[in-house]
Design a protein around this motif. Structure first.
Motif, PDB file in Angstrom:
ATOM      1  N   LYS A   4     -17.006  36.395  10.473  1.00  0.00           N
ATOM      2  CA  LYS A   4     -16.227  36.947   9.556  1.00  0.00           C
ATOM      3  C   LYS A   4     -14.863  37.074   9.928  1.00  0.00           C
ATOM      4  O   LYS A   4     -13.981  36.935   9.075  1.00  0.00           O
ATOM      5  CB  LYS A   4     -16.806  38.483   8.143  1.00  0.00           C
ATOM      6  CG  LYS A   4     -15.897  38.568   6.779  1.00  0.00           C
ATOM      7  CD  LYS A   4     -16.441  39.240   6.426  1.00  0.00           C
ATOM      8  CE  LYS A   4     -15.314  39.523   5.811  1.00  0.00           C
ATOM      9  NZ  LYS A   4     -16.554  40.717   4.056  1.00  0.00           N
ATOM     10  N   LEU A   7     -13.173  33.843  10.502  1.00  0.00           N
ATOM     11  CA  LEU A   7     -13.144  32.727   9.705  1.00  0.00           C
ATOM     12  C   LEU A   7     -11.822  33.226   8.893  1.00  0.00           C
ATOM     13  O   LEU A   7     -10.964  32.780   8.225  1.00  0.00           O
ATOM     14  CB  LEU A   7     -13.716  33.088   8.224  1.00  0.00           C
ATOM     15  CG  LEU A   7     -15.525  32.625   9.268  1.00  0.00           C
ATOM     16  CD1 LEU A   7     -16.225  32.697   8.131  1.00  0.00           C
ATOM     17  CD2 LEU A   7     -15.191  30.660   8.979  1.00  0.00           C
ATOM     18  N   ASN A   8     -11.693  34.406   8.460  1.00  0.00           N
ATOM     19  CA  ASN A   8     -10.385  35.375   7.986  1.00  0.00           C
ATOM     20  C   ASN A   8      -9.253  34.775   8.780  1.00  0.00           C
ATOM     21  O   ASN A   8      -8.142  34.840   8.506  1.00  0.00           O
ATOM     22  CB  ASN A   8     -10.457  36.845   7.959  1.00  0.00           C
ATOM     23  CG  ASN A   8     -11.575  37.023   7.128  1.00  0.00           C
ATOM     24  OD1 ASN A   8     -11.861  36.560   6.084  1.00  0.00           O
ATOM     25  ND2 ASN A   8     -12.136  38.585   6.921  1.00  0.00           N
ATOM     26  N   SER A  11      -8.455  31.458   8.409  1.00  0.00           N
ATOM     27  CA  SER A  11      -7.733  30.563   7.057  1.00  0.00           C
ATOM     28  C   SER A  11      -6.351  31.326   7.026  1.00  0.00           C
ATOM     29  O   SER A  11      -5.519  30.577   6.779  1.00  0.00           O
ATOM     30  CB  SER A  11      -8.090  32.157   6.028  1.00  0.00           C
ATOM     31  OG  SER A  11      -7.652  31.533   5.191  1.00  0.00           O
ATOM     32  N   THR A 144     -23.364  34.411   6.411  1.00  0.00           N
ATOM     33  CA  THR A 144     -21.864  34.766   6.229  1.00  0.00           C
ATOM     34  C   THR A 144     -20.848  34.052   5.980  1.00  0.00           C
ATOM     35  O   THR A 144     -20.075  34.244   5.968  1.00  0.00           O
ATOM     36  CB  THR A 144     -21.403  35.313   7.901  1.00  0.00           C
ATOM     37  OG1 THR A 144     -22.629  36.104   8.120  1.00  0.00           O
ATOM     38  CG2 THR A 144     -20.188  35.985   7.416  1.00  0.00           C
ATOM     39  N   LYS A 147     -21.548  32.643   3.071  1.00  0.00           N
ATOM     40  CA  LYS A 147     -21.168  33.359   1.735  1.00  0.00           C
ATOM     41  C   LYS A 147     -19.635  33.610   1.712  1.00  0.00           C
ATOM     42  O   LYS A 147     -19.032  33.719   0.948  1.00  0.00           O
ATOM     43  CB  LYS A 147     -21.304  35.421   1.841  1.00  0.00           C
ATOM     44  CG  LYS A 147     -21.379  35.701   1.307  1.00  0.00           C
ATOM     45  CD  LYS A 147     -21.197  35.665  -0.424  1.00  0.00           C
ATOM     46  CE  LYS A 147     -21.724  37.195  -1.043  1.00  0.00           C
ATOM     47  NZ  LYS A 147     -20.035  37.370  -1.547  1.00  0.00           N
ATOM     48  N   TRP A 148     -18.828  33.302   3.190  1.00  0.00           N
ATOM     49  CA  TRP A 148     -17.636  33.109   2.971  1.00  0.00           C
ATOM     50  C   TRP A 148     -16.560  31.911   1.733  1.00  0.00           C
ATOM     51  O   TRP A 148     -16.007  32.168   1.403  1.00  0.00           O
ATOM     52  CB  TRP A 148     -17.384  33.566   4.468  1.00  0.00           C
ATOM     53  CG  TRP A 148     -15.704  33.353   4.487  1.00  0.00           C
ATOM     54  CD1 TRP A 148     -14.750  34.835   5.364  1.00  0.00           C
ATOM     55  CD2 TRP A 148     -14.701  32.333   4.411  1.00  0.00           C
ATOM     56  NE1 TRP A 148     -13.619  34.456   5.161  1.00  0.00           N
ATOM     57  CE2 TRP A 148     -13.794  33.044   4.746  1.00  0.00           C
ATOM     58  CE3 TRP A 148     -14.502  31.161   4.597  1.00  0.00           C
ATOM     59  CZ2 TRP A 148     -12.628  32.640   5.040  1.00  0.00           C
ATOM     60  CZ3 TRP A 148     -13.543  30.197   5.255  1.00  0.00           C
ATOM     61  CH2 TRP A 148     -12.188  31.660   4.570  1.00  0.00           C
ATOM     62  N   ASP A 151     -17.216  32.347  -1.102  1.00  0.00           N
ATOM     63  CA  ASP A 151     -16.405  33.865  -1.951  1.00  0.00           C
ATOM     64  C   ASP A 151     -14.568  33.026  -2.015  1.00  0.00           C
ATOM     65  O   ASP A 151     -13.747  32.901  -2.924  1.00  0.00           O
ATOM     66  CB  ASP A 151     -16.277  35.054  -1.224  1.00  0.00           C
ATOM     67  CG  ASP A 151     -17.234  35.691  -1.403  1.00  0.00           C
ATOM     68  OD1 ASP A 151     -17.466  35.622  -2.401  1.00  0.00           O
ATOM     69  OD2 ASP A 151     -17.391  36.112  -0.066  1.00  0.00           O
TER      70      ASP A 151
END
Length: 286
Positions: A4, A7-8, A11, A144, A147-148, A151
């Motif tokens: 996560k 991925l953040n 992004s 994960t 779900k990411w 979202d």
């Protein structure tokens, strides 16, 4: 937890790169994938041979394949920073009057879409400009990652049809139509138990869900295509209403087949309008 955070960070970095940086990165990755490592190149060229035969030369097909790979990578990378990037993305609407006329029927809308251009942005604009857009999508990855991405899609306007809900997907779709909302259908990929009908002249497993749903609950069907006109601009074109039919002399299954055949003919025409941005990596005729 680590995924996560990664991925953040991804992004965040893609948002800094912006449209031009993402395009340059997609170009580099496409040359690596398509020209050097030749990942999915055989599938892409096989698909292009089926679709265009001798009407295009090998060099033309290679050029289309390379541009298609760039387009797919752009779409994928843009999704990972969509919440911020889409706010800076421009769009042009063609034939908006067609959409407005169909919405005025107050029956909800089925949109017929394909994997061309940035189809993720298409859903976003539909939600912002017209009405909530409900879609059935396959999860990207598991856990994960899935779900990411879910979202992220929700943050840009997706209303995801929940396959695990107490209500069946069909019930959720019909409820949305009753509220005069939009059901987004991407219809150009094969299904494990799909109906085998011609596609570019060769039998292919085809998603016939739209025809099945329409026969149970009628609502206008509007085909939509999206095309990149600039690095940061998309052109969205509404095509004339696709009119399915119900022949009382045929069985339900026969009506589904006839409408699905006509749908594939329409999809062929949509692809021919912009083959460079179509998703040729999918092994449709496997």
């Amino acid at each position: 937890m680590f995924l996560k955070v990664f991925l953040n960070c991804l992004s965040y970095c893609l948002n800094i790169l912006g449209h031009r940086g993402i395009y340059i990165l997609s170009l580099i990755l496409a040359i690596l994938m398509f020209d050097i490592l030749k990942i999915r190149r055989k599938v892409i060229l096989k698909n292009l041979n089926i679709a265009f035969g001798e009407t295009k030369s090998l060099q033309e097909k290679i050029k289309i394949g390379r541009k298609s790979t760039i387009s797919f990578l752009q779409t994928a990378l843009e999704l990972f920073t969509a919440k911020k990037l889409f706010a800076r993305t421009k769009f042009i609407l063609n034939n908006e009057n067609i959409a407005n006329e169909l919405f005025s029927q107050n029956l909800g809308i089925y949109t017929l879409c394909i994997h061309m251009g940035n189809w993720e942005y298409l859903c976003h604009i539909g939600s912002v400009k017209f009405a909530p857009v409900h879609v059935v999508v396959k999860p990207i990855g598991k856990g994960t990652l899935a779900k990411w991405v879910e979202d992220m899609r929700s943050s840009i306007g997706y209303r995801l049809i929940d396959r695990k809900s107490v209500e069946t997907p069909t019930t959720q779709i019909f409820n949305a139509l009753s509220k005069q909302e939009v059901i987004g259908f991407i219809v150009d990929q094969k299904r494990p138990r799909g109906e085998v009908v011609p596609f570019f002249g060769k039998d292919a497993s085809t998603n016939n869900s739209l025809a099945k749903l329409w026969l149970r609950k009628k609502a206008p069907i509007i085909p939509v295509i999206i095309k990149r006109t600039k690095i940061d601009t998309h052109e969205i074109t509404f095509l004339p209403e696709f009119k399915m039919t119900e022949d009382k002399n045929l069985s339900f299954e026969e009506n589904v087949t006839q409408n699905t055949i006509q749908m594939n003919l329409l999809v062929e025409e949509m692809i021919r309008q912009n083959p460079e941005e179509y998703f040729w990596m999918h092994n449709r005729w496997e």
